[in-house]
Design an enzyme around this catalytic site. Structure first.
Site, PDB file in Angstrom:
ATOM      1  N   GLU A  52      46.122  35.318  29.818  1.00 32.39           N
ATOM      2  CA  GLU A  52      46.338  36.762  29.819  1.00 32.39           C
ATOM      3  C   GLU A  52      47.789  37.035  30.226  1.00 32.39           C
ATOM      4  OE1 GLU A  52      44.391  39.219  32.825  1.00 32.39           O
ATOM      5  OE2 GLU A  52      43.870  40.626  31.236  1.00 32.39           O
ATOM      6  N   GLU A  81      35.757  42.948  37.516  1.00 30.45           N
ATOM      7  CA  GLU A  81      36.289  43.181  36.170  1.00 30.45           C
ATOM      8  C   GLU A  81      37.702  42.614  36.175  1.00 30.45           C
ATOM      9  OE1 GLU A  81      38.205  44.098  33.463  1.00 30.45           O
ATOM     10  OE2 GLU A  81      38.122  46.268  33.841  1.00 30.45           O
ATOM     11  N   LYS A 127      40.431  51.471  48.009  1.00 31.89           N
ATOM     12  CA  LYS A 127      41.747  50.892  48.313  1.00 31.89           C
ATOM     13  C   LYS A 127      42.510  50.826  46.998  1.00 31.89           C
ATOM     14  CE  LYS A 127      44.347  47.747  48.465  1.00 31.89           C
ATOM     15  NZ  LYS A 127      45.650  47.773  47.772  1.00 31.89           N
TER      16      LYS A 127
HETATM   17  P1  ADP Z   1      47.591  42.715  39.706  1.00 33.18           P
HETATM   18  O1  ADP Z   1      47.989  41.287  39.589  1.00 33.18           O
HETATM   19  O2  ADP Z   1      47.223  43.338  38.424  1.00 33.18           O
HETATM   20  O3  ADP Z   1      48.513  43.522  40.562  1.00 33.18           O
HETATM   21  P2  ADP Z   1      45.765  42.211  41.826  1.00 33.18           P
HETATM   22  O4  ADP Z   1      44.514  41.472  41.604  1.00 33.18           O
HETATM   23  O5  ADP Z   1      46.865  41.514  42.558  1.00 33.18           O
HETATM   24  O6  ADP Z   1      46.196  42.716  40.418  1.00 33.18           O
HETATM   25  O7  ADP Z   1      45.493  43.587  42.586  1.00 33.18           O
HETATM   26  C1  ADP Z   1      44.417  44.426  42.298  1.00 33.18           C
HETATM   27  C2  ADP Z   1      43.990  45.097  43.589  1.00 33.18           C
HETATM   28  O8  ADP Z   1      43.581  44.081  44.504  1.00 33.18           O
HETATM   29  C3  ADP Z   1      45.099  45.867  44.300  1.00 33.18           C
HETATM   30  O9  ADP Z   1      44.550  47.025  44.910  1.00 33.18           O
HETATM   31  C4  ADP Z   1      45.565  44.900  45.355  1.00 33.18           C
HETATM   32  O10 ADP Z   1      46.142  45.534  46.480  1.00 33.18           O
HETATM   33  C5  ADP Z   1      44.258  44.241  45.740  1.00 33.18           C
HETATM   34  N1  ADP Z   1      44.413  42.914  46.355  1.00 33.18           N
HETATM   35  C6  ADP Z   1      45.397  42.012  46.182  1.00 33.18           C
HETATM   36  N2  ADP Z   1      45.201  40.937  46.962  1.00 33.18           N
HETATM   37  C7  ADP Z   1      44.062  41.140  47.659  1.00 33.18           C
HETATM   38  C8  ADP Z   1      43.309  40.395  48.620  1.00 33.18           C
HETATM   39  N3  ADP Z   1      43.710  39.216  49.033  1.00 33.18           N
HETATM   40  N4  ADP Z   1      42.174  40.949  49.099  1.00 33.18           N
HETATM   41  C9  ADP Z   1      41.745  42.146  48.679  1.00 33.18           C
HETATM   42  N5  ADP Z   1      42.406  42.902  47.788  1.00 33.18           N
HETATM   43  C10 ADP Z   1      43.551  42.410  47.270  1.00 33.18           C
END
Ligand code: ADP
Length: 484
Positions: free
Chosen positions: A386, A255, A180
């Site tokens: 961060e 990570e 994903k």
């Molecule tokens: P950033 O803040 O750097 O955008 P995120 O942690 O929000 O990082 O996103 C990293 C990945 O996690 C992306 O692929 C995002 O779509 C996914 N993601 C965000 N929210 C969720 C969630 N509730 N469950 C699973 N995956 C998620």
């Protein structure tokens, strides 16, 4: 290349080697961070698409893919690595448009993806169990087996590198992957899917479902048939992933970023350190989990380091990815707001120097000038949290003990470096630093696919990269045979 030349259908999910319209019939706009303009639409994958992908992955494990020998799996990965090498320039341009990375950095990511595939292609048939001396009359041995279907939820900052280290290692061990990618940038993930198809990877071994985190991502993390989840991203989402995985009792690799320090001692070769001190902070416009956002300097060389870093900062140029300057835009308007909010929280601090946004950078692009703060208290928000932007703080220290105390004084622990010529200090501090990686007289070692990577504390747990990742993507079975 323009996006009209895309050789795959960006509006689709990739399931069992087919491009499939998302079940929702809905799409998301993808933006070019350099211009702020929409570039194309991508699929808004849903739980239904995730279900289909997991089903196909399981089917692959139960048929063609699951029956291959380790050497045969390795050959597929090597072939994919070869195809990535042939397409490095195309992939780099795609990533530049999608992520806003200066071309040279995007190219380095594409080369790293090829390296991961080569490394894991070569390693696939070199992972084995062991025999264990036990009671008389027994033979005991261990087998390394795949988990089964693995879920890979990745961010937008280094899609190609993270695909390489995570999906590459998972496939090498015989898992079937459901990926994903991030909603902000996912073209290279789709290009990678097409490369897998072109390499002849058996259908279902790799599936890619673009979509929103809280929809497709959450569905993947909570799917009961997914037997391992690897996640790279924010701390808040990492905690959600671990909670979702816990409900199915499956292992996770997280990570989650850091506040990584570089420690500069009085006996350091400051001129060799300089490019690392600055680049590690502004590479990918600071949107790097392992960015070095804290520079700790012994007070006797503090002014020298400050002056030399400030000089470099004044020469930094920021602009569109295609101009291939020192830094590109941030990924999104949201990220730009976040970085500006942090800068506002540093209003009480002294700005030592800033880079410049070039005058003809599109006004709707997500640009921010790299900023170096000096004489920062180690407890200040900008020295603790961060930022994920091109911001570094300089902190003075008195002695080794204080250096370690400051270095270890955040909730993170991903990467650290020691700049000193004193061998005893190097060894002593390398042990004392609370960090998944420690570099001595360098930083990051150019990314090295061979080097296990991961954190402690809020930086996460589990190790990706190198051989170590192969253990994480497999489960150990102990076989105890009694001779009669
Ligand atoms: P950033 O803040 O750097 O955008 P995120 O942690 O929000 O990082 O996103 C990293 C990945 O996690 C992306 O692929 C995002 O779509 C996914 N993601 C965000 N929210 C969720 C969630 N509730 N469950 C699973 N995956 C998620």
């Amino acid at each position: 290349m323009t996006l009209n030349d895309l050789w795959f259908d960006a509006t689709c999910c990739f399931i069992a080697n087919e491009w499939v319209t998302p079940d929702s019939g809905r799409f998301l706009d993808l933006h070019n961070p350099s211009t702020g303009l929409a570039i194309c639409q991508i699929a808004r994958g849903s739980a239904t698409d995730i279900n289909r992908a997991v089903e196909q992955a399981q089917k692959a494990l139960d048929s063609d893919w699951g029956r291959l020998s380790a050497a045969e799996r390795g050959r597929f990965l090597s072939r994919m690595g070869q195809l990535v090498r042939e397409k490095v320039d195309t992939l780099a341009r795609l990533e530049s448009i999608d992520v806003g990375k200066p071309l040279t950095q995007a190219r380095a990511d594409a080369v790293a993806l090829a390296r991961y595939l080569e490394f894991y292609g070569g390693a696939a048939d070199k992972v084995h169990g062991s025999t264990i001396p036990y009671l008389e009359g027994y033979t005991v041995y261990t087998l390394r087996e795949p988990h089964g279907v693995t879920g890979h939820i990745i961010p937008w900052n280094y899609p190609m590198q993270i695909i390489g280290r995570s999906v590459g290692a998972a496939l090498a061990m015989g898992n079937a992957a459901v990926l994903k990618p991030a909603e902000e940038a996912c073209l290279s993930a789709l290009a990678f899917a097409d490369i897998a198809r072109e390499a002849g990877l058996p259908a279902g071994a790799l599936n890619v479902i673009p979509g929103l985190g809280q929809e497709a991502g959450a569905a993947l993390a909570a799917h009961p048939a997914v037997r391992h989840i690897s996640f790279t991203g924010s701390v808040s989402v990492g905690k959600l992933i671990q909670t979702a995985a816990a409900s199915n009792a499956v292992p996770v690799t997280l990570e989650l970023g850091g506040k990584s320090p570089q420690l500069v001692f009085a006996d350091a070769n400051i001129d060799s350190a300089l490019p690392f001190l600055v680049n590690a902070g502004i590479q990918n416009t600071g949107q790097t989990c392992s960015a070095s956002s804290r520079i700790l300097v012994h007070r006797t060389v503090y002014d020298e380091v400050l002056d030399k870093m400030a000089e470099r900062y004044c020469a930094l140029r920021v602009g569109p990815a295609m101009n291939d300057l020192d830094a590109g835009p941030l990924i999104s308007a949201r990220q730009k707001t976040t970085v500006h909010e942090f800068l506002a929280r540093g209003a009480d601090l002294h700005i030592a120097a800033q880079g410049k946004i070039i005058s003809d950078a599109p006004s709707a692009g997500y640009y921010v000038a790299p900023t170096l703060f000096d004489q920062v208290d180690s407890q200040h928000t900008l020295a603790q949290e961060e930022i994920f932007g091109p911001v570094q703080v300089l902190i003075a220290f008195e002695d080794d003990e204080q250096a370690i105390q400051i270095a270890n004084g955040t909730n993170y622990g991903l990467v650290a470096s020691i700049w000193s010529r004193d061998g005893a200090r190097q060894m002593r501090l390398a042990k004392q630093l609370r960090s998944g990686q420690v570099f001595i007289n360098n930083y990051g070692a150019g990314g090295g696919v061979e080097l296990p990577f991961g954190g402690t504390g809020l930086s996460g747990h589990g190790r990706e990269k190198g051989f170590e990742a192969l253990y994480g993507f497999s489960s150990l079975k102990t076989v105890a045979a009694k001779h009669d």
